[in-house]
Design a protein around this motif. Structure first.
Motif, PDB file in Angstrom:
ATOM      1  N   SER A 181     -15.779  11.883  -3.826  1.00  0.00           N
ATOM      2  CA  SER A 181     -16.550  11.386  -4.968  1.00  0.00           C
ATOM      3  C   SER A 181     -16.986   9.935  -4.744  1.00  0.00           C
ATOM      4  N   ARG A 182     -16.072   9.113  -4.236  1.00  0.00           N
ATOM      5  CA  ARG A 182     -16.437   7.714  -3.968  1.00  0.00           C
ATOM      6  C   ARG A 182     -17.529   7.631  -2.918  1.00  0.00           C
ATOM      7  N   ARG A 183     -17.434   8.471  -1.892  1.00  0.00           N
ATOM      8  CA  ARG A 183     -18.449   8.458  -0.841  1.00  0.00           C
ATOM      9  C   ARG A 183     -19.812   8.856  -1.401  1.00  0.00           C
ATOM     10  N   ILE A 184     -19.841   9.832  -2.282  1.00  0.00           N
ATOM     11  CA  ILE A 184     -21.101  10.238  -2.915  1.00  0.00           C
ATOM     12  C   ILE A 184     -21.697   9.078  -3.697  1.00  0.00           C
ATOM     13  N   MET A 185     -20.849   8.349  -4.424  1.00  0.00           N
ATOM     14  CA  MET A 185     -21.353   7.206  -5.199  1.00  0.00           C
ATOM     15  C   MET A 185     -21.875   6.104  -4.276  1.00  0.00           C
ATOM     16  N   GLN A 186     -21.218   5.885  -3.152  1.00  0.00           N
ATOM     17  CA  GLN A 186     -21.690   4.879  -2.202  1.00  0.00           C
ATOM     18  C   GLN A 186     -23.053   5.261  -1.629  1.00  0.00           C
ATOM     19  N   LEU A 187     -23.258   6.564  -1.383  1.00  0.00           N
ATOM     20  CA  LEU A 187     -24.550   7.009  -0.880  1.00  0.00           C
ATOM     21  C   LEU A 187     -25.654   6.804  -1.911  1.00  0.00           C
ATOM     22  N   HIS A 188     -25.276   6.728  -3.176  1.00  0.00           N
ATOM     23  CA  HIS A 188     -26.241   6.463  -4.247  1.00  0.00           C
ATOM     24  C   HIS A 188     -26.410   4.957  -4.503  1.00  0.00           C
ATOM     25  N   GLY A 189     -25.715   4.124  -3.740  1.00  0.00           N
ATOM     26  CA  GLY A 189     -25.766   2.688  -3.993  1.00  0.00           C
ATOM     27  C   GLY A 189     -24.935   2.276  -5.189  1.00  0.00           C
ATOM     28  N   GLY A 190     -24.016   3.119  -5.623  1.00  0.00           N
ATOM     29  CA  GLY A 190     -23.157   2.816  -6.768  1.00  0.00           C
ATOM     30  C   GLY A 190     -21.708   2.687  -6.353  1.00  0.00           C
ATOM     31  N   SER A 191     -20.808   2.935  -7.290  1.00  0.00           N
ATOM     32  CA  SER A 191     -19.387   2.785  -6.996  1.00  0.00           C
ATOM     33  C   SER A 191     -18.563   3.679  -7.911  1.00  0.00           C
ATOM     34  N   LEU A 192     -17.343   3.953  -7.477  1.00  0.00           N
ATOM     35  CA  LEU A 192     -16.346   4.671  -8.273  1.00  0.00           C
ATOM     36  C   LEU A 192     -15.053   3.885  -8.158  1.00  0.00           C
ATOM     37  N   ARG A 193     -14.499   3.474  -9.315  1.00  0.00           N
ATOM     38  CA  ARG A 193     -13.290   2.650  -9.307  1.00  0.00           C
ATOM     39  C   ARG A 193     -12.319   3.107 -10.384  1.00  0.00           C
ATOM     40  N   LEU A 194     -11.042   2.836 -10.107  1.00  0.00           N
ATOM     41  CA  LEU A 194     -10.009   3.006 -11.117  1.00  0.00           C
ATOM     42  C   LEU A 194      -9.972   1.698 -11.909  1.00  0.00           C
ATOM     43  N   THR A 195     -10.498   1.715 -13.116  1.00  0.00           N
ATOM     44  CA  THR A 195     -10.640   0.480 -13.886  1.00  0.00           C
ATOM     45  C   THR A 195      -9.585   0.325 -14.974  1.00  0.00           C
ATOM     46  N   GLY A 196      -8.817   1.336 -15.237  1.00  0.00           N
ATOM     47  CA  GLY A 196      -7.755   1.240 -16.241  1.00  0.00           C
ATOM     48  C   GLY A 196      -6.606   2.165 -15.865  1.00  0.00           C
ATOM     49  N   ASN A 197      -5.378   1.646 -15.911  1.00  0.00           N
ATOM     50  CA  ASN A 197      -4.227   2.463 -15.519  1.00  0.00           C
ATOM     51  C   ASN A 197      -3.006   2.045 -16.321  1.00  0.00           C
ATOM     52  N   THR A 198      -2.954   2.522 -17.554  1.00  0.00           N
ATOM     53  CA  THR A 198      -1.816   2.253 -18.430  1.00  0.00           C
ATOM     54  C   THR A 198      -1.286   3.566 -18.985  1.00  0.00           C
ATOM     55  N   ASP A 199      -0.137   3.498 -19.634  1.00  0.00           N
ATOM     56  CA  ASP A 199       0.425   4.716 -20.235  1.00  0.00           C
ATOM     57  C   ASP A 199      -0.478   5.260 -21.336  1.00  0.00           C
ATOM     58  N   ARG A 200      -1.232   4.390 -21.973  1.00  0.00           N
ATOM     59  CA  ARG A 200      -2.103   4.842 -23.065  1.00  0.00           C
ATOM     60  C   ARG A 200      -3.412   5.423 -22.553  1.00  0.00           C
ATOM     61  N   ARG A 201      -3.932   4.879 -21.455  1.00  0.00           N
ATOM     62  CA  ARG A 201      -5.240   5.326 -21.003  1.00  0.00           C
ATOM     63  C   ARG A 201      -5.441   5.055 -19.518  1.00  0.00           C
ATOM     64  N   VAL A 202      -5.904   6.081 -18.803  1.00  0.00           N
ATOM     65  CA  VAL A 202      -6.288   5.971 -17.391  1.00  0.00           C
ATOM     66  C   VAL A 202      -7.798   6.180 -17.338  1.00  0.00           C
ATOM     67  N   THR A 203      -8.508   5.246 -16.706  1.00  0.00           N
ATOM     68  CA  THR A 203      -9.977   5.298 -16.715  1.00  0.00           C
ATOM     69  C   THR A 203     -10.546   5.174 -15.306  1.00  0.00           C
ATOM     70  N   PHE A 204     -11.430   6.094 -14.959  1.00  0.00           N
ATOM     71  CA  PHE A 204     -12.229   6.004 -13.746  1.00  0.00           C
ATOM     72  C   PHE A 204     -13.666   5.706 -14.165  1.00  0.00           C
ATOM     73  N   THR A 205     -14.288   4.750 -13.474  1.00  0.00           N
ATOM     74  CA  THR A 205     -15.621   4.288 -13.873  1.00  0.00           C
ATOM     75  C   THR A 205     -16.638   4.503 -12.751  1.00  0.00           C
ATOM     76  N   LEU A 206     -17.744   5.136 -13.122  1.00  0.00           N
ATOM     77  CA  LEU A 206     -18.889   5.287 -12.219  1.00  0.00           C
ATOM     78  C   LEU A 206     -19.908   4.218 -12.558  1.00  0.00           C
ATOM     79  N   GLN A 207     -20.427   3.556 -11.528  1.00  0.00           N
ATOM     80  CA  GLN A 207     -21.559   2.641 -11.711  1.00  0.00           C
ATOM     81  C   GLN A 207     -22.721   3.174 -10.929  1.00  0.00           C
ATOM     82  N   ILE A 208     -23.849   3.381 -11.595  1.00  0.00           N
ATOM     83  CA  ILE A 208     -25.020   3.975 -10.977  1.00  0.00           C
ATOM     84  C   ILE A 208     -26.172   2.988 -11.073  1.00  0.00           C
ATOM     85  N   GLY A 209     -26.842   2.788  -9.956  1.00  0.00           N
ATOM     86  CA  GLY A 209     -27.988   1.885  -9.949  1.00  0.00           C
ATOM     87  C   GLY A 209     -27.623   0.470  -9.577  1.00  0.00           C
TER      88      GLY A 209
END
Length: 436
Positions: free
Chosen positions: A408-436
């Protein structure tokens, strides 16, 4: 230097000649005591002198006009050089020549500035130019991308989103190199800062380079794993193919086989087939097709991903897309695969939790990037797992291949974007896509 053709000497020279002649005549008349004739020569001297002063004043006004125009960066003026229409065409021609020289110099300076600006924009490293008070004179597009800003005019703009970076930019001095870690809305960043100094127009300025280590390292890692995987899969397939073929051939012969031999061949055949399936999953990581981009709506992407990833009917998924008609330009199939992978991981994370919930949120950031967040409340990912979560073939699942997130990260890199783990707590785990 000879006078250019077509240019008269001008009235000032003529008046000066008249004044000189009148002065000589007056001296001769005085020497011969012809005083009555001085009534003619002296007024003639006065008239010539007044006209010289008038020509001089007119010349000063023209030169002053030219300097005022140059000071206001206006080089569109041109003095008339036609002797039949204006006096003192020689001065006008000289002033026009000065203007043309300045125009060529300005044009060359603008061309050099565009050249240096092109080099700055083409750099893969963020570059910003600041003065001692923190005002930013220039910031290339890579620096704006790293900071997630549409424009940067002062380093104080970073105090809200990345205070550590703002302090480092203010503190770094020529020749120093600093490493700064910070967490922004796009995730954790590890930046390296370098600094050089330059003096322009008697003003001291610092040129600071900014590099996102995480982004560079992840791309290098992915490329290295891709090369290694291609070699490994090629060698494994070359070895598995004859084993699978030979075991299948022996199982299909007409004569009866010893039961132990038959079971052994069946085990070899089944194991070979499983290995082939396993290697095929690796091949998907190394053979991602080039994105075939097209415009489509984020809500359409999310709707299809939810349908494909939602096995349980009672799965709670909260979707928030703002604005509702947000469009993206990407490969719909590849991006859909990323969305399905993230939703499946979120579904597995909340499995067995009665209060389990998945959130999908889309928005547009200040730099006009489309941001899509996939979150769940299934508990924090352990630190040692989070550190390797995007490493190809790393998995904690018994039946996992370990390529979902790295693919998935490689696909985002091919689009010029990114995929990151932006939140990692017991209450909420968040993965963020940036496109463009």
């Amino acid at each position: 230097m000879k006078l250019p053709k077509g240019i008269a000497y001008g009235p000032m020279v003529a008046h000066a000649c008249v004044l000189a002649a009148a002065a000589l005549a007056s001296g001769w008349l005085v020497a011969h005591r012809l005083y009555p004739l001085l009534l003619v020569s002296i007024p003639l001297m006065g008239i010539a002198f007044v006209r010289i002063l008038r020509c001089y004043g007119d010349s000063v006004r023209r030169v002053t006009f030219m300097f005022n125009a140059i000071e206001n960066d206006d080089l569109t003026f041109r003095f008339n050089e036609d002797p039949s229409k204006v006096d003192n065409t020689m001065l006008n021609a000289a002033l026009n020549r000065i203007k043309e020289i300045l125009s060529r110099t300005k044009l060359r300076a603008e061309e050099r500035e565009r050249y240096y600006q092109l080099i700055m924009e083409s750099a893969q490293t963020g570059l910003i130019t600041v003065n001692d008070t923190g005002s930013v004179y220039q910031a290339n597009s890579e620096a704006l991308r790293v900071f997630g800003l549409p424009q940067l005019t002062h380093i104080r703009q970073l105090e809200g989103s990345a205070p550590e970076v703002a302090r480092a930019l203010a503190a770094i001095r020529p020749g120093e190199k600093l490493r700064v870690s910070c967490t922004t809305e796009t995730g954790e960043m590890a930046l390296t800062l370098g600094c050089a100094e330059i003096t322009l127009e008697d003003r001291h300025r610092r040129v600071i380079s900014v590099s996102d280590i995480n982004s560079e390292v992840s791309e290098i890692q992915v490329e290295s794993w891709s090369k290694l995987s291609r070699i490994m899969t090629h060698e494994i397939m070359n070895s598995l193919a004859p084993i699978t073929s030979l075991s299948d051939t022996l199982l299909e012969i007409d004569r009866p086989l010893d039961p132990d031999v038959k079971r052994g061949l069946e085990t070899i055949s089944a194991t070979s087939r499983r290995l082939v399936t396993f290697v095929d999953s690796y091949r998907r990581f190394t053979r991602i097709p080039a994105p075939q981009c097209e415009p489509f709506e984020v809500r359409e992407l999310v709707r299809q991903a939810v349908v494909l990833a939602s096995a349980e009917k009672d799965l709670r998924i909260h979707v928030d897309i703002e604005p509702a008609d947000t469009m993206i330009y990407a490969d719909k199939v590849l991006l859909g695969q990323v969305a399905v992978n993230l939703l499946k991981n979120a579904r597995e994370a909340i499995a067995g939790r009665p209060d389990g919930e998945i959130g999908i949120r889309s928005r547009i950031d200040a730099a006009e990037h489309v941001i899509i967040e996939f979150s769940n409340n299934g508990g924090a990912i352990p630190t040692e797992v989070a550190e390797n979560i995007f490493t190809p073939f790393y998995t904690t699942k018994p039946d996992g291949s370990g390529i979902g997130l790295s693919l998935s990260r490689r696909i985002m890199q091919l689009h010029g974007g990114s995929l990151r783990l932006t939140g990692n707590t017991d209450r909420r785990v968040t993965f963020t896509l940036q496109i463009g």
